[in-house]
Structure formats: C-alpha cells, structure tokens
Motif scaffolding. Structure first.
Motif, PDB file in Angstrom:
ATOM      1  N   TYR A  87       0.731  -1.365   0.101  1.00 13.65           N
ATOM      2  CA  TYR A  87       0.016   0.071  -0.108  1.00 13.65           C
ATOM      3  C   TYR A  87       0.824   1.193  -0.202  1.00 13.65           C
ATOM      4  O   TYR A  87       0.362   2.026  -0.552  1.00 13.65           O
ATOM      5  CB  TYR A  87      -0.997  -0.064   1.305  1.00 13.65           C
ATOM      6  N   ASP A  88       1.786   1.295   0.612  1.00 11.62           N
ATOM      7  CA  ASP A  88       2.934   2.460   0.393  1.00 11.62           C
ATOM      8  C   ASP A  88       4.183   1.879   0.736  1.00 11.62           C
ATOM      9  O   ASP A  88       4.705   1.500   1.768  1.00 11.62           O
ATOM     10  CB  ASP A  88       2.494   3.390   1.739  1.00 11.62           C
ATOM     11  N   PRO A  89       5.003   1.822  -0.482  1.00 10.35           N
ATOM     12  CA  PRO A  89       4.727   2.309  -1.864  1.00 10.35           C
ATOM     13  C   PRO A  89       4.085   1.400  -2.776  1.00 10.35           C
ATOM     14  O   PRO A  89       3.409   1.808  -3.724  1.00 10.35           O
ATOM     15  CB  PRO A  89       6.121   2.609  -2.333  1.00 10.35           C
ATOM     16  N   ILE A  90       3.907   0.140  -2.296  1.00  8.89           N
ATOM     17  CA  ILE A  90       3.125  -0.933  -3.484  1.00  8.89           C
ATOM     18  C   ILE A  90       1.663  -0.389  -3.435  1.00  8.89           C
ATOM     19  O   ILE A  90       0.756  -0.422  -2.605  1.00  8.89           O
ATOM     20  CB  ILE A  90       3.192  -2.447  -2.977  1.00  8.89           C
ATOM     21  N   VAL A  91       1.097  -0.399  -4.685  1.00  7.83           N
ATOM     22  CA  VAL A  91      -0.048   0.332  -5.160  1.00  7.83           C
ATOM     23  C   VAL A  91      -0.950  -1.183  -5.219  1.00  7.83           C
ATOM     24  O   VAL A  91      -0.479  -2.076  -6.066  1.00  7.83           O
ATOM     25  CB  VAL A  91      -0.342   1.078  -6.191  1.00  7.83           C
ATOM     26  N   TYR A  92      -1.530  -1.775  -4.328  1.00 12.91           N
ATOM     27  CA  TYR A  92      -2.393  -2.920  -4.413  1.00 12.91           C
ATOM     28  C   TYR A  92      -3.928  -2.719  -3.763  1.00 12.91           C
ATOM     29  O   TYR A  92      -4.055  -2.107  -2.700  1.00 12.91           O
ATOM     30  CB  TYR A  92      -1.928  -4.081  -3.544  1.00 12.91           C
ATOM     31  N   ASN A  93      -5.127  -2.944  -4.412  1.00  9.92           N
ATOM     32  CA  ASN A  93      -6.389  -2.657  -4.064  1.00  9.92           C
ATOM     33  C   ASN A  93      -7.041  -3.860  -3.228  1.00  9.92           C
ATOM     34  O   ASN A  93      -8.274  -3.651  -3.455  1.00  9.92           O
ATOM     35  CB  ASN A  93      -7.193  -1.957  -5.147  1.00  9.92           C
ATOM     36  N   LYS A  94      -6.533  -4.716  -3.049  1.00 13.75           N
ATOM     37  CA  LYS A  94      -7.208  -5.845  -2.135  1.00 13.75           C
ATOM     38  C   LYS A  94      -6.528  -6.116  -0.845  1.00 13.75           C
ATOM     39  O   LYS A  94      -5.422  -5.336  -0.454  1.00 13.75           O
ATOM     40  CB  LYS A  94      -7.043  -7.076  -2.835  1.00 13.75           C
ATOM     41  N   PRO A  95      -7.278  -6.589   0.124  1.00 13.59           N
ATOM     42  CA  PRO A  95      -6.477  -6.987   1.486  1.00 13.59           C
ATOM     43  C   PRO A  95      -5.267  -7.820   1.174  1.00 13.59           C
ATOM     44  O   PRO A  95      -5.286  -8.420   0.084  1.00 13.59           O
ATOM     45  CB  PRO A  95      -7.618  -7.552   2.426  1.00 13.59           C
ATOM     46  N   PRO A  96      -4.519  -7.969   2.354  1.00 10.28           N
ATOM     47  CA  PRO A  96      -3.250  -8.350   2.012  1.00 10.28           C
ATOM     48  C   PRO A  96      -3.137 -10.074   2.205  1.00 10.28           C
ATOM     49  O   PRO A  96      -1.969 -10.598   1.929  1.00 10.28           O
ATOM     50  CB  PRO A  96      -2.542  -8.024   3.160  1.00 10.28           C
ATOM     51  N   LEU A  97      -4.079 -10.797   2.620  1.00  9.09           N
ATOM     52  CA  LEU A  97      -3.788 -12.172   2.977  1.00  9.09           C
ATOM     53  C   LEU A  97      -3.336 -12.976   1.764  1.00  9.09           C
ATOM     54  O   LEU A  97      -2.509 -13.874   1.870  1.00  9.09           O
ATOM     55  CB  LEU A  97      -5.252 -12.730   3.328  1.00  9.09           C
ATOM     56  N   TYR A 127      -9.974   4.108  -2.892  1.00  7.21           N
ATOM     57  CA  TYR A 127     -10.070   3.698  -4.260  1.00  7.21           C
ATOM     58  C   TYR A 127     -10.948   2.944  -4.820  1.00  7.21           C
ATOM     59  O   TYR A 127     -11.664   3.173  -6.053  1.00  7.21           O
ATOM     60  CB  TYR A 127      -8.615   3.259  -4.525  1.00  7.21           C
ATOM     61  N   ASN A 128     -11.269   1.883  -4.235  1.00  4.99           N
ATOM     62  CA  ASN A 128     -12.519   1.115  -4.631  1.00  4.99           C
ATOM     63  C   ASN A 128     -13.857   1.800  -4.581  1.00  4.99           C
ATOM     64  O   ASN A 128     -14.796   1.399  -5.260  1.00  4.99           O
ATOM     65  CB  ASN A 128     -12.625  -0.069  -3.768  1.00  4.99           C
ATOM     66  N   ARG A 129     -13.841   2.871  -3.892  1.00  5.86           N
ATOM     67  CA  ARG A 129     -15.101   3.697  -3.769  1.00  5.86           C
ATOM     68  C   ARG A 129     -15.194   4.915  -4.662  1.00  5.86           C
ATOM     69  O   ARG A 129     -16.211   5.615  -4.530  1.00  5.86           O
ATOM     70  CB  ARG A 129     -15.668   3.942  -2.398  1.00  5.86           C
ATOM     71  N   GLU A 177      -3.032   3.695   6.945  1.00 11.03           N
ATOM     72  CA  GLU A 177      -3.265   4.800   5.873  1.00 11.03           C
ATOM     73  C   GLU A 177      -3.184   4.316   4.447  1.00 11.03           C
ATOM     74  O   GLU A 177      -4.041   4.871   3.742  1.00 11.03           O
ATOM     75  CB  GLU A 177      -2.494   6.053   6.349  1.00 11.03           C
ATOM     76  N   GLY A 178      -2.417   3.628   4.228  1.00 10.93           N
ATOM     77  CA  GLY A 178      -2.388   3.119   2.835  1.00 10.93           C
ATOM     78  C   GLY A 178      -3.321   2.227   2.385  1.00 10.93           C
ATOM     79  O   GLY A 178      -3.989   2.050   1.333  1.00 10.93           O
ATOM     80  N   PHE A 179      -3.761   1.216   3.490  1.00  9.91           N
ATOM     81  CA  PHE A 179      -4.846   0.560   3.247  1.00  9.91           C
ATOM     82  C   PHE A 179      -6.177   1.257   2.890  1.00  9.91           C
ATOM     83  O   PHE A 179      -6.954   1.058   2.083  1.00  9.91           O
ATOM     84  CB  PHE A 179      -5.070  -0.465   4.479  1.00  9.91           C
ATOM     85  N   ARG A 180      -6.300   2.332   3.817  1.00  7.81           N
ATOM     86  CA  ARG A 180      -7.538   3.350   3.699  1.00  7.81           C
ATOM     87  C   ARG A 180      -7.548   3.791   2.197  1.00  7.81           C
ATOM     88  O   ARG A 180      -8.721   3.825   1.552  1.00  7.81           O
ATOM     89  CB  ARG A 180      -7.716   4.518   4.559  1.00  7.81           C
ATOM     90  N   GLN A 181      -6.227   4.224   1.665  1.00  9.95           N
ATOM     91  CA  GLN A 181      -6.237   5.071   0.448  1.00  9.95           C
ATOM     92  C   GLN A 181      -6.620   3.933  -0.598  1.00  9.95           C
ATOM     93  O   GLN A 181      -7.488   4.165  -1.869  1.00  9.95           O
ATOM     94  CB  GLN A 181      -4.898   5.443   0.140  1.00  9.95           C
TER      95      GLN A 181
END
Length: 603
Positions: free
Chosen positions: A44-54, A215-217, A206-210
C-alpha cells in the motif's frame, strides 16, 4: 476412491500448466505485488494494491519455500483451491449422500474455465475456497462452538482475500439461525472480527484506507459507468452460457424438494435447498450492485448450483433404480428429466474448449529479448506485468497496478509513470496490452524520452537513459527545492554548452515554476540563457514526487564573439509573474539576486 481420483486429476492437470502465460491481467498484478513485498517493499505504500493482503502473504509463503516464480505462486493457489474443491464436495455429500460430493466436484471440473482458474494467481477462487471451508463447518456442526470459531477464522481469512464475498454470511448464518444456536453464531462473529482486526494491525492503515477503501469507492468515469450499466446484460449472458448447469440445478432442486427419502442424518431435507437458493440470491444481488461488475466474478454464481446439481443427479439415479423394476412411469418422469439435463450438461461442456493461457504471437520473442538484454530483477515500466515477471523483471512499486480502473478514476496520472522512471532508474518500458494507451500522454512522453524503440510483434520496447550528476551541489530554493548536482556534457563545438541540472523536491510543491539557466561572462553580464520547463514540460514542478531527482537538460548556444571563462547560474521563478524563488547556500546565506552560481566553464 472417487474423491482421490478427482482431486488428483485437478492437481495433476494444474501441475502441467504452472508455466503457462498469464492471460488474466490481474494475475500479473498480483504476482508483481507479491514479488515486491517479498523483496521488502511495503504493501500500500509504496506498493499499490487494491485488495486486502492475505493472498499476497500466502503467495509470499510459497516464494519463501520454492523461490519467487510464477510456478511457485501457482502451486500455492492450486493447493488452496483443491482444499476448497474438497470442501465443496464434502458439503454436497453431507446434504445428499456420499456420491453427491464427487458428482458436484466432477461438474465443477467439467466447466470450461474452472480447471485453468485453479492455478490462476487471482483472488476469486482462493477466497471462495476459504468460504467453503467455513460453510462446511457451519453446515456440518451447527451446534458446536469450536466449529463455529474455526468457521469464523476461515470466514475472516476469506474476507482478507476478497471482501466481495461478504455475501457468504447468508448461507453460513442460516445454519445457526435455523438451529436457534445463538451462542455458536456469536462465537463465529467474534472470531471473524478478532481475526480481521489482527491482520488489519499488520498493514499500513493509511495506505490500506487509500487503496482498498477510497480507491475502490472512487466515482467512475463515463466509460466505466457505461460498463457498470451493463451488469444486467452480463448476468443474462452468464445464464445463457451456463444454461445446462442452471437448468440441471433448478430441476434438481425440485426433485430434491419432492424426494421422500432424506439423505442427511442431521438436518431437514429441505434445509440444504433453502441454503443453496438463498446463497445464489445473495450472490446475484451482490454482483448486480458492484460498480462495475467484472466478468470473472460470475464464477461465484456457479458454486451454489453445484451441490444442487450433484445431489439431484444422485437422487435421480437412486429413484430410477428403485422405480424401474416396478415399471411405474409417472415417478420416473422427473428423475429421467434430471438425467437428460445431466447428459446435456456433459455434451455442452465436454465439447467446449479449455481456455489455457497460451503465449500470444510475438510475446515469446519479447520474453527471449528481455531475458537476453536486461538485468534480472531490474525495474520496467509496463502494462504487461506477467510477461515482465516471466522475464525476471519487476514493476516499480507504485506501478504494480496500472489497471483500467486506476486510470479511469484518476488514481494514475502520467506524472506517476515519469516519477517512477526517475525514482527507480528504470531503463526500459514495455507497452503491450493497450492500457497505457488510455492515457495518450504516457505514450507520447515515452516516444519523446526514449533513446531507442524496439518493436517486438505487437509490443514496443522503449530504452531510457538514466542520468546522474557528475558533480554534486548542496543549495536550495524555497519552498523546499534542492539543486543536488550538475553534469557538463562534452561537445565538439566550442560555442555550444550542454548541461544537465539535477533538482529534487523535499516536499510537494504548490505551483509550477520555470527553470532559469544563465551563462555569465567574466564581468557578470548575461550572454546566453536557456529557461524552460522541467523535463520538457512533461513533469511540471507541482507533479514532482518528493525525493525524486528530476533532470533539466539544456543546449545553450554562446555568441560567436564570447570569450571564456563563463559562469553557469541557475534558479527558478514563478510564471507569469517572473518572481525568482529565494535561493540559499549550504550555510543558509542567500545567493545574490537569487541566482545559484553553479560552476565556472572554460572552453
């Protein structure tokens, strides 16, 4: 024996395709994300990923065990999805007898795109596999709190792979509600919440929220809004394509509802039918509300149909076996119709081609070229993330996801691509599947910035120079711009200067400034200048990423009568006001006239 044979079939076929081309764009994104995380970059920071991490963590585990390769990741997914397949069969067997399980699994494997997806490094099947394990525990042991706790664990892990599967609460909750076991339901819920909070504590909040929430909304542009408006058409197209399975499941539900003999020793025989129908309804409602709904999500609609179809076929065979010797025609009609639909399902799906990932024309040549010409592990700008990884190359962390949605929602701008090239010293760019063409400025910049282009079939490989200062400086401009160095490039013409200044912003800049580069004679008089925009205007100062070195290269023609030595002076100013930014030396004293004296030149 049938169970073992089917699961070995799934695993064996999957093992034979671990090296296939990743035709699904999302697979390349997830693999690149997992490799970058495995190397120590933060999600999430710096890697851009739009799903949870599991799912990323699961793939990283197999990278640790077998090396960071697509084959290792696919092996991990194959094992997880096979466990989900076993859970699906066990669930059907618990509801409608032991042969219903292998039948449901066989129906799944016969669908055209399911075998290829067992090894695909995408979140859909792994998330559903975890949900099936949770549902199995809820259905088999509705009154036991240890089973409820483990079901909550699997449910939370499934949400940590793909949150869209929240609708699986419907079939799972029905297990405890129907048995009036509120204690088990509470234990399930508490476990799911605690496990979710636990993995949330391990990520950049914060990165997860972003990237997962905001992003997904994000509001959709006109193109994606038009795509979202076609959700109903996509669902109709799915039912047309899966008419055989849908008809078989529907008639099976009727047959099972009317069956006299109950196959499950623990529940009312109509309860599993209700679970499957509500499961299907919840999935349909959820998918129809997605903005937009991607076609690969439609596989979620298959799962509630399979136990019904498996149970119906087994019940039809048992009914026919019992009725046929009595030569009674009426009780045979519904089972016979079910069998006919089963034969239709086999005919439709056995004849359908399997969409295994095959390397497109020219891609193998590109793969060979990249493996031969590039350094393993280096960064590349690309909209073909799987091809890059197969060649041993990685995307910059901020460009792990360059999806259509990210561009359409404004979360990816050309400046981010340019900043990544500068920040990570990227020497190559590979444009392939057309995503970058959605932002024409990216391709236009690459055409102008590349020193060479190599056409490889449908792909274009760009070669970039990576400039570094040969001389360092320590001086700054307000508001937070540093001049870190310069390079004087050799020229054959005594009256031509080629110079590159290297600027770096320490904070986001509030405006766009112009660079001034003056040549002064020995008396301090201006004899030539080369003012302009950074990077030819492609990266204005307001788009500079803090910490990224930005070169400014200028060619300066000196007057023929000029006599060395000369002094190079630099600075920045606002436009159109023309006010120079305050310039300070290393000891914080201010440069006269806000002009930084860069160096003396003798030619």
């Amino acid at each position: 024996m049938a169970w073992i044979a089917l699961l070995l079939l799934a695993v064996g076929v999957g093992l034979g395709h671990l090296a296939d081309y990743g035709a699904d764009y999302d697979e390349g994104v997830l693999l690149q994300t997992a490799v970058l995380a495995h190397q120590g970059h933060a999600l999430y920071d710096p890697i851009v990923y739009n799903k949870p991490p599991l799912l990323i963590w699961w793939v990283q585990l197999f990278f640790t065990l077998a090396g960071p390769t697509p084959a290792a990741a696919r092996l991990g997914l194959l094992l997880l999805n096979t466990a989900g397949l076993a859970a699906l069969g066990t669930l059907a067997a618990a509801w409608w007898g032991r042969w219903a399980g292998p039948t449901a699994v066989l129906l799944f494997l016969l669908l055209p795109d399911t075998l290829p997806r067992l090894t695909s490094v995408t979140p859909d099947l792994p998330a559903m596999s975890l949900m099936l394990l949770a549902l199995l525990l809820a259905a088999r042991f509705p009154g036991r709190w240890p089973a409820a706790a483990v079901a909550g664990l699997f449910f939370a892990l499934g949400l940590g792979v793909h949150p869209v599967l929240l609708f699986m609460l419907v079939p799972m909750g029905l297990a405890w509600v129907s048995h009036r076991d509120l204690t088990a339901l509470v234990i399930f819920g508490l476990t799911a919440v605690l496990v979710t909070l636990l993995w949330l504590l391990l990520v950049d909040v914060e990165g997860f929220r972003q990237w997962v929430i905001i992003y997904n909304r994000a509001p959709l542009d006109a193109t994606l809004s038009a795509t979202a408006a076609k959700n109903g058409q996509k669902l109709l197209a799915f039912w047309r394509a899966q008419w055989a399975l849908a008809a078989l499941a529907g008639i099976s539900a009727l047959l099972l509802w009317l069956a006299n003999k109950h196959q499950s020793p623990t529940t009312h025989h109509r309860y599993p039918i209700t679970v499957c129908l509500l499961w299907l309804t919840a999935a349909l409602f959820t998918l129809s509300r997605l903005q937009p709904m991607w076609e690969h999500y439609l596989i979620f609609l298959v799962y509630p149909l399979l136990p019904l179809a498996g149970g119906g076929l087994v019940t039809a065979v048992k009914t026919l076996s019992a009725v046929a010797p009595k030569r009674s025609a009426r009780p045979m009609l519904l089972p016979l119709f079910t069998g006919v639909l089963g034969v239709g399902f086999l005919a439709v799906n056995l004849a359908a081609p399997r969409p295994w990932g095959e390397w497109p024309p020219g891609y193998q040549a590109a793969l060979d070229y990249l493996q031969r010409e590039t350094a393993p592990g280096s960064f590349i700008l690309t909209d073909e993330p799987f091809l890059a990884l197969a060649a041993g190359l990685h995307t910059p962390p901020t460009l792990a996801d360059t999806s259509t949605k990210r561009m359409a929602t404004g979360f990816l701008q050309p400046a981010e691509v340019i900043n990544a090239q500068l920040r990570d010293g990227v020497r190559y760019g590979l444009w392939g599947n057309g995503r970058f063409q959605q932002l024409p400025a990216i391709s236009t910049w690459a055409d102008s910035a590349a020193t060479q282009q190599t056409v490889l079939g449908d792909l274009t490989l760009y070669h970039f120079n990576v400039l570094t200062p040969t001389h360092t400086l320590n001086t700054r401009l307000e508001p937070g711009i540093h001049l870190r160095g310069y390079t004087l490039h050799p020229t054959a013409d005594a009256h031509t200067l080629v110079v590159t200044l290297f600027w770096k912003a320490e904070v986001p800049l509030p405006a766009d400034y112009k660079v001034l580069l003056h040549v002064l004679d020995s008396q301090g008089h201006l004899i030539a200048q080369a003012d302009g925009d950074p990077l030819g205007g492609w990266l204005p100062t307001s788009a500079w990423a803090p910490g990224v070195m930005v070169p400014y290269t200028a060619v300066i023609l000196l007057p023929p009568t000029s006599i060395p030595p000369f002094t190079l002076a630099a600075g920045m100013y606002t436009w159109p006001e023309g006010a120079r930014l305050p310039a300070f030396q290393a000891d914080d004293s201010r440069w006269a006239h806000d002009l930084i004296m860069v160096t003396d030149v003798v030619k």
